[in-house]
Design an enzyme around this catalytic site. Structure first.
Site, PDB file in Angstrom:
ATOM      1  N   GLY A  89      10.405  60.855  23.126  1.00 12.77           N
ATOM      2  CA  GLY A  89      11.478  61.065  22.160  1.00 12.77           C
ATOM      3  C   GLY A  89      12.448  59.898  22.080  1.00 12.77           C
ATOM      4  O   GLY A  89      12.910  59.533  20.996  1.00 12.77           O
ATOM      5  N   HIS A 128       7.423  67.042  25.898  1.00 18.89           N
ATOM      6  CA  HIS A 128       7.630  67.641  27.224  1.00 18.89           C
ATOM      7  C   HIS A 128       8.730  68.697  27.339  1.00 18.89           C
ATOM      8  O   HIS A 128       9.078  69.105  28.435  1.00 18.89           O
ATOM      9  CB  HIS A 128       7.832  66.539  28.274  1.00 18.89           C
ATOM     10  CG  HIS A 128       9.155  65.848  28.242  1.00 18.89           C
ATOM     11  ND1 HIS A 128      10.062  65.975  29.255  1.00 18.89           N
ATOM     12  CD2 HIS A 128       9.725  65.019  27.346  1.00 18.89           C
ATOM     13  CE1 HIS A 128      11.132  65.240  28.991  1.00 18.89           C
ATOM     14  NE2 HIS A 128      10.940  64.653  27.827  1.00 18.89           N
ATOM     15  N   CYS A 164      20.779  62.921  33.528  1.00 23.44           N
ATOM     16  CA  CYS A 164      20.785  61.468  33.357  1.00 23.44           C
ATOM     17  C   CYS A 164      20.258  60.849  34.632  1.00 23.44           C
ATOM     18  O   CYS A 164      20.339  61.435  35.711  1.00 23.44           O
ATOM     19  CB  CYS A 164      22.138  60.945  32.915  1.00 23.44           C
ATOM     20  SG  CYS A 164      23.341  60.713  34.186  1.00 23.44           S
TER      21      CYS A 164
END
Ligand code: PLP
Length: 382
Positions: A71, A206, A324
């Protein structure tokens, strides 16, 4: 690990067994889809089969699907490609709740365009259509050049679904282009690329049980863009590099097996969790249309890091919002854009269910979370 409960599907979803089987088989042979021999032709057939299935799943023309390594690459390719090629976009408008793959790319492109602007969202986390309308009314296409608006389909933190079919005509009327990051939607909700009216759309495999590291940029036929990667001419020269055949085959298998109707049923578990939370807890986007698997809430006084840690120790994988790489929790720009206070951004938790969530998910989660929350309240009262 077996009695652990994985509730972080918006970060990544476990690989579905049907997808794994297809991938294992694809990995069993040499697979370069550009080779002319039988092995190469078999690889090509896997890639093209997946392209067909994915295109059918989102009602898009087959040739509009360009495979990428996920993505993030699809987001980057869309923004960079439409600024540096094709329509040569001069102004980037980005919703206030975009994923960092979009915001960081827009920021990096600031020298290539005349302006990078942010379009606000309402308290419910939905793009502020009145603010957009006002901005577009003053946009002078002849003077200012083409613009690109980037609005995600569903937010990764809150699950709030954006009214893309309402936004698209506003953008066209003003002569602009619309890019939709649909990474969190693919496999979880029905997506109709043609009906939504986006010029380009990013997908990833995913988040609903496909493999990580594979995705696609879907582009309206006739809309050209500059490639990020040049070389072997793969993907009609729109994305060079030997294809990740097993990953793409897995993505295709996901498009076949992922049933949005099964996700719809998860809203019952999600709602049961939310109904059991104390009244003082603020649930983000509760009144908006949301992904059925996602709940994001803030429990004042219960720090995000603490919640994630104690729940982890109790056997639950949850997250404070977007994962993150540093593992550090930063205050969420998404919740801030929805009007969250600092205390609220620091006490948010995201629970995201998925294809393998058991039917007792809500009871188990609430029992553990409430116990820990109670402890924190007692400690701070002491
Ligand atoms: N866009 C959104 C909305 C996401 O949630 C994510 C991943 O969290 C991405 C883009 C990046 O996708 P990928 O992990 O496939 O690079």
């Amino acid at each position: 690990m077996s009695d652990r409960l994985y509730l972080d599907h918006n970060a990544t979803s476990p690989l579905r067994p049907e997808v794994r089987d297809v991938m294992v088989e694809a990995l069993a042979a040499p697979r370069n889809a550009s080779s002319v021999h039988a092995e190469g032709r078999a690889a090509k057939a896997l890639v093209e089969g997946a392209r067909k299935t994915i295109a059918a799943r989102i009602n898009a023309p087959v040739e509009s699907v360009v495979f990428t390594a996920g993505g993030t690459e699809a987001d980057t390719l869309a923004l960079t490609g439409l600024v540096r090629g094709g329509p040569n976009v001069r102004c980037l408008m980005v919703s206030a709740i975009e994923h960092s793959a979009v915001t960081a790319t827009a920021e990096a492109l600031h020298r290539d365009v005349d302006r990078v602007e942010t379009v606000p969202v309402t308290e419910a986390g939905v793009l502020d259509l009145a603010a957009l309308e006002e901005r577009l009314a003053s946009y002078d296409q002849a003077e200012d050049g083409p613009f690109l608006l980037s609005v995600m389909l569903a937010n990764n933190e809150t699950g709030v679904i954006q009214p893309i079919a309402d936004i698209a005509p506003m953008v066209w009327k003003a002569g602009g282009y619309l890019f939709v990051d649909a990474v969190q939607g693919f496999g979880k909700i029905d997506i109709d690329f043609s009906a939504l009216g986006a010029d380009a759309m990013a997908l990833s495999a995913h988040k609903a049980g496909g493999p990580p590291g594979v995705g696609a940029l879907v582009v309206k036929p006739g809309l050209s863009f500059a490639p990020l990667l040049r070389g072997g001419g793969q993907e009609l020269s729109r994305r060079a590099g030997t294809e990740n055949v097993a990953g793409i085959a897995g993505f295709g298998a996901l498009a076949e097996v992922a049933e949005p109707s099964a996700y719809e049923e998860l809203s019952g578990l999600r709602d049961a969790i939310e109904a059991a939370l104390p009244d003082s807890v603020r649930i983000w986007g509760k009144d908006a249309k949301r992904l059925p698997n996602t709940s994001c809430f803030s429990a004042r006084g219960f720090q995000s890091e603490t919640q994630v840690m104690v729940m982890d120790l109790a056997g639950f994988a949850v997250s404070s919002g977007s994962a993150c790489s540093s593992g550090k929790v930063k205050p969420s720009p998404v919740l801030k854009a929805m009007g969250a206070s600092e205390i609220e951004t620091k006490s948010s938790l995201r629970v995201s269910l998925g294809w393998d969530s058991p039917s007792d998910t809500a009871e188990r989660f609430i029992a553990a979370w409430s116990r820990d929350y109670q402890r924190v309240l007692e400690r701070s009262a002491a």
